[in-house]
Design a protein around this motif. Structure first.
Motif, PDB file in Angstrom:
ATOM      1  N   ALA A 138      12.838   6.771  11.165  1.00 56.38           N
ATOM      2  CA  ALA A 138      12.451   7.902  10.446  1.00 56.38           C
ATOM      3  C   ALA A 138      11.578   7.955   9.722  1.00 56.38           C
ATOM      4  O   ALA A 138      10.933   9.238   9.097  1.00 56.38           O
ATOM      5  N   LEU A 139      11.370   7.196   8.937  1.00 59.10           N
ATOM      6  CA  LEU A 139      10.127   6.937   7.487  1.00 59.10           C
ATOM      7  C   LEU A 139       9.013   7.354   7.855  1.00 59.10           C
ATOM      8  O   LEU A 139       8.170   8.611   7.420  1.00 59.10           O
ATOM      9  N   THR A 191       4.554  12.053   7.771  1.00 58.37           N
ATOM     10  CA  THR A 191       3.698  12.835   8.622  1.00 58.37           C
ATOM     11  C   THR A 191       4.237  14.231   7.512  1.00 58.37           C
ATOM     12  O   THR A 191       3.384  14.971   7.587  1.00 58.37           O
ATOM     13  N   LEU A 192       4.810  14.023   7.959  1.00 63.28           N
ATOM     14  CA  LEU A 192       5.984  15.947   7.323  1.00 63.28           C
ATOM     15  C   LEU A 192       5.577  16.027   6.096  1.00 63.28           C
ATOM     16  O   LEU A 192       5.132  17.011   5.388  1.00 63.28           O
ATOM     17  N   LYS A 193       5.790  15.381   5.054  1.00 63.66           N
ATOM     18  CA  LYS A 193       5.608  15.327   3.835  1.00 63.66           C
ATOM     19  C   LYS A 193       4.150  15.221   3.797  1.00 63.66           C
ATOM     20  O   LYS A 193       3.765  16.108   2.448  1.00 63.66           O
ATOM     21  N   GLU A 194       3.125  14.619   3.853  1.00 71.39           N
ATOM     22  CA  GLU A 194       1.782  14.534   3.601  1.00 71.39           C
ATOM     23  C   GLU A 194       1.011  15.665   3.770  1.00 71.39           C
ATOM     24  O   GLU A 194       0.552  15.946   3.465  1.00 71.39           O
ATOM     25  N   HIS A 195       1.413  15.685   4.849  1.00 72.00           N
ATOM     26  CA  HIS A 195       0.670  17.354   5.696  1.00 72.00           C
ATOM     27  C   HIS A 195       1.226  18.475   5.709  1.00 72.00           C
ATOM     28  O   HIS A 195       0.545  19.992   5.432  1.00 72.00           O
ATOM     29  N   GLY A 196       2.963  18.162   5.363  1.00 71.95           N
ATOM     30  CA  GLY A 196       3.559  19.833   5.562  1.00 71.95           C
ATOM     31  C   GLY A 196       3.276  20.057   6.985  1.00 71.95           C
ATOM     32  O   GLY A 196       2.496  20.656   7.881  1.00 71.95           O
ATOM     33  N   LEU A 223       0.423   3.805   8.022  1.00 73.78           N
ATOM     34  CA  LEU A 223       1.097   3.215   6.301  1.00 73.78           C
ATOM     35  C   LEU A 223       2.753   2.868   6.418  1.00 73.78           C
ATOM     36  O   LEU A 223       3.777   2.104   6.016  1.00 73.78           O
ATOM     37  N   ALA A 224       3.803   4.703   7.359  1.00 74.03           N
ATOM     38  CA  ALA A 224       4.752   4.402   7.207  1.00 74.03           C
ATOM     39  C   ALA A 224       4.911   3.544   7.481  1.00 74.03           C
ATOM     40  O   ALA A 224       6.573   2.837   7.540  1.00 74.03           O
ATOM     41  N   GLY A 253      -1.985   9.435  16.570  1.00 73.36           N
ATOM     42  CA  GLY A 253      -1.467   8.171  15.383  1.00 73.36           C
ATOM     43  C   GLY A 253      -2.680   9.269  14.107  1.00 73.36           C
ATOM     44  O   GLY A 253      -3.447   9.976  14.407  1.00 73.36           O
ATOM     45  N   THR A 254      -1.645   8.607  12.681  1.00 76.45           N
ATOM     46  CA  THR A 254      -2.701   9.118  11.790  1.00 76.45           C
ATOM     47  C   THR A 254      -2.523   7.807  10.589  1.00 76.45           C
ATOM     48  O   THR A 254      -1.241   7.003  10.708  1.00 76.45           O
TER      49      THR A 254
END
Ligand SMILES: *Cc1c(COP(=O)(O)O)cnc(C)c1O
Length: 491
Positions: free
Chosen positions: A363-364, A369-374, A104-105, A98-99
């Motif tokens: 999806a969010l 996760t992909l946007k925040e961390h890359g 939040l998402a 988890g993150t």
């Protein structure tokens, strides 16, 4: 708009006092930050007390309770007793840690509230974008299709269903399995995950349709045995339909020979499905991605963002190379779900790619996760877990009382505590099980046990972005401490 918003006899679920809700929300946020930030300081697990258990047998509430009271109850009855997988020393079964961004998402997905079954809205556009990104991460062509699912089990079942319909030799949606001209056969190694058995049962094909091919000493599918089984089944009148390759088995992380299986399926006109719930995401790991060579040739695959991407549960994904076959397996358009030229119903129906009608906005959390961390950092963290597993294997090998039972293929290692050379397997099983349970009950670390080629062993699966090398050293010491205490107790 000057009329009263509500008539006296009408009710709503909205709060009476929005300011009070805002204050509570801020309090929950503050405490949630501390909960995740300080996870290392808490025991990994504690057994819910009798009092806590009794609380969950309370009767159905007839009338409501103030939200802050409800939340207060949860801080005492729920949050202190988690499974433990957000803790840095949770290496049991196989699941993500988890993150905070993922949490939040999930909150924002519920605030947006969209149902992702279909419709023209931004959430659906995001769902499509996440599938496009996951296809790219897996080396799948843009023309492929995909869908987010509850998890890897459902994603595998989607793949197995498209495979069945493609190879049935009959319009199986209309005629059913009884009309198939030949019985089908699927193949997987004897290490295959149990969800495939459920899948075969649900598909009406039956468990026996899935032939388990022996794995070799390295616990990968034995290709000669696979070829023999296919030839034998053809001669006996079966239709060999599908090979399920596991990219990272649940027991030891072994990776079936993906390229060889892809070649074989191409030559035999068979469907190539990859269960990549553990390993597929290694395709984004800069140093270990070579392990997944051949994955991109799959006809369908299952991957699990709630494992190595650490997206909060639930988030799985099925990808299918032939989008028409995928849609052709699931799409149904009753009169109440027809496309319209404009407006809310003017988009593609996302429910056409699976069995669900209503779909959550999972999806969010993948997108965030992909946007925040890359993807680069997420890939490096996968490398880090694999490196840590090799480091743990080295610690085990350096400790005379521990014996390794499996090679490290990805991020899983199996071993056992063997204090004396002549102990029976049964005595070792009892001793190791007790060590595992005490580590859990003392709140130190969580791992599981299994059998590898018949031998009982402890199993550590490091799918955890919070784990450090220090945690590995600590747990090796603690295993030896508890082992020594147990032997002293029995003397
Ligand atoms: C976890 C796992 C599954 C099942 O996935 P869920 O997300 O738990 O439904 C299937 N296959 C393998 C190899 C797995 O590790």
């Amino acid at each position: 708009m000057n009329q009263p918003i509500q008539n006296a006899h009408e009710e709503t679920l909205d709060p009476q006092d929005w300011d009070a809700v805002e204050r509570l929300g801020l309090q929950i946020m503050r405490e949630a930050v501390a909960h995740v930030r300080d996870v290392r300081d808490r025991p990994i697990w504690r057994n819910p007390t009798e009092e806590i258990r009794a609380g969950f047998a309370a009767p159905l509430p007839r009338s409501g309770t103030a939200l802050e009271t409800v939340y207060g109850e949860l801080t005492e009855t729920l949050l202190p007793y988690p499974l433990g997988n957000i803790h840095p020393r949770y290496w049991m079964w196989y699941m993500g840690a988890g993150t905070f961004g993922g949490a939040l998402a999930d909150f924002l997905a519920a605030i947006d509230g969209s149902n992702l079954g279909g419709g023209n809205n931004a959430a659906a556009l995001m769902d499509n974008q996440v599938i496009a990104w996951l296809k790219q991460m897996m080396g799948f062509p843009e023309s492929a299709s995909g869908t987010l699912t509850s998890g890897g089990s459902m994603a595998n079942i989607i793949g197995l269903t498209v495979a069945r319909n493609a190879k049935a030799g009959v319009d199986i949606r209309e005629e059913g399995v009884a009309a198939m001209p030949q019985p089908l056969r699927y193949y997987a190694s004897d290490q295959v995950h149990s969800c495939h058995q459920k899948g075969m049962e649900l598909l009406g094909l039956g468990n026996k349709t899935l032939r388990r091919i022996p794995s070799g000493a390295d616990l990968r599918m034995d290709m000669a045995a696979l070829r023999d089984a296919i030839a034998e089944d053809r001669a006996a009148g079966y239709r060999p339909a599908c090979v399920i390759a596991t990219a990272g088995t649940v027991n030891t992380g072994a990776i079936d020979p993906l390229t060889e299986i892809a070649d074989l399926c191409a030559g035999e006109d068979m469907w190539f499905h990859v269960d990549g719930c553990i390993g597929a995401l290694i395709a984004i790991a800069p140093r270990y991605r070579h392990l997944m060579a051949g994955l991109e040739r799959a006809d369908s695959m299952a991957l699990d963002p709630h494992k190595l991407l650490h997206v909060p549960f639930e988030a799985g994904c099925a990808l299918v190379r032939d989008a028409d076959r995928h849609r052709g397996t699931f799409a149904v358009h009753p009169e109440y779900l027809e496309d319209k030229p404009r407006g809310i119903a003017s988009a593609e129906y996302l429910q056409d790619y699976g069995a669900q009608t209503s779909r959550g906005f999972r999806a969010l959390k993948v997108w965030m996760t992909l946007k925040e961390h890359g993807v680069d950092k997420l890939g490096r963290l996968i490398d880090q877990n694999i490196d840590q597993t090799h480091a743990l294997a080295a610690l085990i090998d350096a400790e005379p009382l521990l014996k390794r039972v499996s090679d490290v293929a990805v991020d899983i290692v199996c071993f056992r505590y063997e204090p004396e050379p002549r102990m029976s397997d049964e005595a070792l099983c009892d001793l190791n099980t007790e060590i595992m349970l005490r580590l859990q009950e003392e709140g130190i670390a969580a791992f599981s046990d299994t059998r590898v080629k018949g031998r009982h062993c402890l199993r550590v699966a490091i799918c955890n972005h919070r784990t450090t090398r220090t945690d590995l050293e600590l747990v090796v010491r603690e295993i030896c401490r508890i082992g020594a205490e147990l032997r002293a107790e029995t003397r």
